[in-house]
Design a protein around this motif. Sequence first.
Motif, PDB file in Angstrom:
ATOM      1  N   THR A   4      86.445  77.513  10.959  1.00  8.32           N
ATOM      2  CA  THR A   4      85.650  76.308  10.758  1.00  8.32           C
ATOM      3  C   THR A   4      84.196  76.709  10.568  1.00  8.32           C
ATOM      4  OG1 THR A   4      87.138  75.182  12.287  1.00  8.32           O
ATOM      5  CG2 THR A   4      85.135  74.023  11.697  1.00  8.32           C
ATOM      6  N   LYS A   5      83.568  76.067   9.595  1.00 10.58           N
ATOM      7  CA  LYS A   5      82.163  76.342   9.297  1.00 10.58           C
ATOM      8  C   LYS A   5      81.431  75.002   9.300  1.00 10.58           C
ATOM      9  CE  LYS A   5      79.533  78.315   5.468  1.00 10.58           C
ATOM     10  NZ  LYS A   5      79.647  78.942   4.147  1.00 10.58           N
ATOM     11  N   HIS A   6      80.491  74.850  10.234  1.00  9.09           N
ATOM     12  CA  HIS A   6      79.713  73.607  10.349  1.00  9.09           C
ATOM     13  C   HIS A   6      78.287  73.862   9.879  1.00  9.09           C
ATOM     14  CE1 HIS A   6      82.690  71.750  13.058  1.00  9.09           C
ATOM     15  NE2 HIS A   6      82.725  72.893  13.704  1.00  9.09           N
ATOM     16  N   ASP A   7      77.795  73.042   8.956  1.00 13.22           N
ATOM     17  CA  ASP A   7      76.376  73.072   8.615  1.00 13.22           C
ATOM     18  C   ASP A   7      75.720  72.023   9.503  1.00 13.22           C
ATOM     19  OD1 ASP A   7      76.588  75.051   6.688  1.00 13.22           O
ATOM     20  OD2 ASP A   7      77.088  73.614   5.111  1.00 13.22           O
ATOM     21  N   MET A  23      77.950  68.980   6.993  1.00 17.08           N
ATOM     22  CA  MET A  23      79.192  69.303   6.306  1.00 17.08           C
ATOM     23  C   MET A  23      80.016  70.240   7.168  1.00 17.08           C
ATOM     24  SD  MET A  23      79.956  70.685   2.485  1.00 17.08           S
ATOM     25  CE  MET A  23      79.753  72.437   2.591  1.00 17.08           C
ATOM     26  N   THR A  24      81.324  70.026   7.164  1.00 16.34           N
ATOM     27  CA  THR A  24      82.245  70.895   7.887  1.00 16.34           C
ATOM     28  C   THR A  24      83.321  71.344   6.916  1.00 16.34           C
ATOM     29  OG1 THR A  24      81.843  69.743   9.973  1.00 16.34           O
ATOM     30  CG2 THR A  24      83.879  71.014   9.818  1.00 16.34           C
ATOM     31  N   GLN A  25      83.602  72.636   6.944  1.00 14.46           N
ATOM     32  CA  GLN A  25      84.670  73.193   6.124  1.00 14.46           C
ATOM     33  C   GLN A  25      85.704  73.799   7.070  1.00 14.46           C
ATOM     34  OE1 GLN A  25      81.786  75.692   3.994  1.00 14.46           O
ATOM     35  NE2 GLN A  25      82.670  74.891   2.105  1.00 14.46           N
ATOM     36  N   VAL A  26      86.980  73.492   6.837  1.00 15.83           N
ATOM     37  CA  VAL A  26      88.047  74.022   7.683  1.00 15.83           C
ATOM     38  C   VAL A  26      89.057  74.743   6.791  1.00 15.83           C
ATOM     39  CG1 VAL A  26      89.860  73.484   9.360  1.00 15.83           C
ATOM     40  CG2 VAL A  26      87.781  72.091   9.301  1.00 15.83           C
ATOM     41  N   LEU A  27      89.330  75.988   7.143  1.00 13.91           N
ATOM     42  CA  LEU A  27      90.296  76.799   6.404  1.00 13.91           C
ATOM     43  C   LEU A  27      91.396  77.209   7.375  1.00 13.91           C
ATOM     44  CD1 LEU A  27      90.992  78.451   3.792  1.00 13.91           C
ATOM     45  CD2 LEU A  27      89.751  80.347   4.842  1.00 13.91           C
ATOM     46  N   ILE A  28      92.634  76.856   7.054  1.00 13.93           N
ATOM     47  CA  ILE A  28      93.763  77.244   7.897  1.00 13.93           C
ATOM     48  C   ILE A  28      94.650  78.180   7.086  1.00 13.93           C
ATOM     49  CG2 ILE A  28      95.812  76.420   9.143  1.00 13.93           C
ATOM     50  CD1 ILE A  28      94.253  73.764   9.560  1.00 13.93           C
ATOM     51  N   THR A  38      89.981  71.994   3.997  1.00 13.07           N
ATOM     52  CA  THR A  38      89.491  70.622   4.098  1.00 13.07           C
ATOM     53  C   THR A  38      87.970  70.658   4.165  1.00 13.07           C
ATOM     54  OG1 THR A  38      91.410  70.166   5.492  1.00 13.07           O
ATOM     55  CG2 THR A  38      89.754  68.446   5.374  1.00 13.07           C
ATOM     56  N   GLU A  39      87.347  69.700   3.474  1.00 11.83           N
ATOM     57  CA  GLU A  39      85.892  69.592   3.516  1.00 11.83           C
ATOM     58  C   GLU A  39      85.548  68.196   4.014  1.00 11.83           C
ATOM     59  OE1 GLU A  39      83.644  71.499   0.238  1.00 11.83           O
ATOM     60  OE2 GLU A  39      82.791  69.500  -0.013  1.00 11.83           O
ATOM     61  N   VAL A  40      84.673  68.135   5.016  1.00 11.29           N
ATOM     62  CA  VAL A  40      84.258  66.851   5.590  1.00 11.29           C
ATOM     63  C   VAL A  40      82.744  66.734   5.460  1.00 11.29           C
ATOM     64  CG1 VAL A  40      84.224  65.441   7.687  1.00 11.29           C
ATOM     65  CG2 VAL A  40      86.154  66.989   7.278  1.00 11.29           C
ATOM     66  N   LYS A  41      82.301  65.629   4.829  1.00  7.45           N
ATOM     67  CA  LYS A  41      80.854  65.363   4.721  1.00  7.45           C
ATOM     68  C   LYS A  41      80.585  64.016   5.355  1.00  7.45           C
ATOM     69  CE  LYS A  41      79.455  67.972   0.692  1.00  7.45           C
ATOM     70  NZ  LYS A  41      79.336  67.984  -0.746  1.00  7.45           N
ATOM     71  N   ASP A  42      79.600  63.987   6.247  1.00  6.11           N
ATOM     72  CA  ASP A  42      79.225  62.745   6.935  1.00  6.11           C
ATOM     73  C   ASP A  42      80.444  62.052   7.552  1.00  6.11           C
ATOM     74  OD1 ASP A  42      76.543  63.114   6.164  1.00  6.11           O
ATOM     75  OD2 ASP A  42      76.979  62.245   4.194  1.00  6.11           O
TER      76      ASP A  42
END
Length: 135
Positions: A4-7, A23-28, A38-42
Amino acid sequence: IEFTKHDLRVVSFGVTEKSVADMTQVLIIDNDGDIQYTEVKDGVNQSLIKSSISNEQLQKLTAMIKETGFMSIPKESFPIKDDVESYTKFTVKITLNDAKTQIFWPEQDATEKFIPPIVTAVESELDAIINEIIE
Protein backbone atom coordinates in the motif's frame (compact mmCIF):
# COMPACT_ATOMS: atom_id res chain seq x y z
CA ILE A 1 2.07 -9.68 -0.79
CA GLU A 2 -0.01 -6.61 -0.15
CA PHE A 3 1.69 -3.28 -0.87
CA THR A 4 0.00 0.00 0.00
CA LYS A 5 1.25 3.45 -0.93
CA HIS A 6 -0.44 6.49 0.65
CA ASP A 7 0.22 10.04 -0.53
CA LEU A 8 -0.42 11.91 2.72
CA ARG A 9 -0.87 15.55 3.59
CA VAL A 10 -0.73 16.93 7.11
CA VAL A 11 -3.83 19.02 7.80
CA SER A 12 -3.76 21.33 10.80
CA PHE A 13 -6.81 22.06 12.93
CA GLY A 14 -5.13 24.69 15.08
CA VAL A 15 -4.10 22.60 18.08
CA THR A 16 -4.30 19.17 16.45
CA GLU A 17 -3.03 17.75 13.21
CA LYS A 18 -4.18 14.86 11.11
CA SER A 19 -2.68 13.05 8.11
CA VAL A 20 -5.09 12.87 5.18
CA ALA A 21 -4.58 10.56 2.19
CA ASP A 22 -4.85 12.38 -1.13
CA MET A 23 -4.33 9.11 -2.97
CA THR A 24 -3.89 5.49 -1.97
CA GLN A 25 -2.62 2.73 -4.22
CA VAL A 26 -3.02 -0.93 -3.24
CA LEU A 27 -1.23 -3.76 -5.01
CA ILE A 28 -2.02 -7.36 -4.08
CA ILE A 29 0.15 -10.13 -5.51
CA ASP A 30 -0.99 -13.74 -5.14
CA ASN A 31 1.35 -16.75 -4.96
CA ASP A 32 0.57 -17.60 -8.59
CA GLY A 33 1.56 -14.13 -9.85
CA ASP A 34 -1.99 -12.81 -10.28
CA ILE A 35 -2.21 -9.18 -9.24
CA GLN A 36 -4.94 -6.78 -8.34
CA TYR A 37 -4.38 -3.04 -8.30
CA THR A 38 -6.75 -0.50 -6.76
CA GLU A 39 -6.45 3.27 -6.73
CA VAL A 40 -8.41 5.40 -4.26
CA LYS A 41 -8.61 9.20 -4.52
CA ASP A 42 -10.47 11.25 -1.92
CA GLY A 43 -12.03 8.09 -0.49
CA VAL A 44 -13.44 6.92 -3.85
CA ASN A 45 -12.19 3.87 -5.78
CA GLN A 46 -10.91 5.22 -9.08
CA SER A 47 -9.77 2.04 -10.75
CA LEU A 48 -9.43 -1.67 -10.29
CA ILE A 49 -7.03 -3.48 -12.58
CA LYS A 50 -6.43 -7.22 -12.60
CA SER A 51 -3.32 -8.51 -14.27
CA SER A 52 -0.37 -10.79 -13.59
CA ILE A 53 3.40 -10.55 -13.34
CA SER A 54 5.95 -12.77 -15.03
CA ASN A 55 7.41 -15.79 -13.28
CA GLU A 56 10.78 -14.00 -13.26
CA GLN A 57 9.32 -10.97 -11.44
CA LEU A 58 7.56 -13.24 -8.95
CA GLN A 59 10.74 -15.24 -8.28
CA LYS A 60 12.78 -12.06 -7.83
CA LEU A 61 10.27 -10.67 -5.31
CA THR A 62 10.06 -14.00 -3.46
CA ALA A 63 13.86 -14.18 -3.26
CA MET A 64 14.08 -10.57 -2.01
CA ILE A 65 11.67 -11.45 0.78
CA LYS A 66 12.75 -14.99 1.69
CA GLU A 67 16.52 -14.77 1.33
CA THR A 68 17.30 -11.37 2.85
CA GLY A 69 15.80 -11.60 6.31
CA PHE A 70 13.00 -9.24 5.25
CA MET A 71 10.49 -11.24 7.31
CA SER A 72 12.52 -10.63 10.48
CA ILE A 73 13.03 -6.86 10.10
CA PRO A 74 11.92 -5.26 13.37
CA LYS A 75 8.68 -3.32 13.05
CA GLU A 76 10.33 -0.06 14.03
CA SER A 77 8.41 3.10 13.96
CA PHE A 78 9.69 5.88 11.77
CA PRO A 79 8.52 9.16 13.30
CA ILE A 80 7.70 11.89 10.80
CA LYS A 81 9.75 15.08 11.12
CA ASP A 82 7.83 18.09 12.49
CA ASP A 83 8.31 20.30 9.44
CA VAL A 84 7.01 17.76 6.88
CA GLU A 85 3.67 18.77 5.35
CA SER A 86 3.21 16.03 2.77
CA TYR A 87 4.89 12.67 2.30
CA THR A 88 4.38 9.16 1.01
CA LYS A 89 3.91 6.30 3.46
CA PHE A 90 4.27 2.65 2.49
CA THR A 91 3.00 -0.59 3.98
CA VAL A 92 3.98 -4.09 2.99
CA LYS A 93 2.03 -7.00 4.40
CA ILE A 94 3.46 -10.41 3.63
CA THR A 95 2.11 -13.86 4.33
CA LEU A 96 4.72 -16.58 3.94
CA ASN A 97 3.88 -20.14 5.01
CA ASP A 98 1.27 -18.87 7.50
CA ALA A 99 3.81 -16.41 8.96
CA LYS A 100 2.64 -12.81 8.61
CA THR A 101 4.65 -9.66 8.87
CA GLN A 102 3.74 -6.06 8.23
CA ILE A 103 6.11 -3.12 7.91
CA PHE A 104 5.21 0.58 7.67
CA TRP A 105 7.64 3.28 6.61
CA PRO A 106 7.61 6.79 5.14
CA GLU A 107 9.78 8.04 2.31
CA GLN A 108 13.32 8.65 3.61
CA ASP A 109 13.03 12.48 3.40
CA ALA A 110 10.14 12.48 5.89
CA THR A 111 11.98 10.81 8.78
CA GLU A 112 15.33 11.12 10.52
CA LYS A 113 15.54 7.36 11.07
CA PHE A 114 17.47 5.22 8.61
CA ILE A 115 15.26 2.97 6.48
CA PRO A 116 16.96 -0.40 5.75
CA PRO A 117 18.08 -0.79 2.09
CA ILE A 118 16.17 -4.06 1.65
CA VAL A 119 12.95 -2.23 2.55
CA THR A 120 13.55 0.44 -0.08
CA ALA A 121 14.62 -2.24 -2.60
CA VAL A 122 11.30 -4.10 -2.12
CA GLU A 123 9.48 -0.74 -2.34
CA SER A 124 11.20 0.04 -5.68
CA GLU A 125 10.37 -3.38 -7.08
CA LEU A 126 6.68 -3.11 -6.12
CA ASP A 127 6.51 0.49 -7.32
CA ALA A 128 7.89 -0.60 -10.70
CA ILE A 129 5.09 -3.21 -10.97
CA ILE A 130 2.47 -0.52 -10.23
CA ASN A 131 3.99 1.73 -12.90
CA GLU A 132 3.88 -1.10 -15.46
CA ILE A 133 0.20 -1.67 -14.71
CA ILE A 134 -0.95 1.94 -14.89
CA GLU A 135 0.98 2.97 -17.98
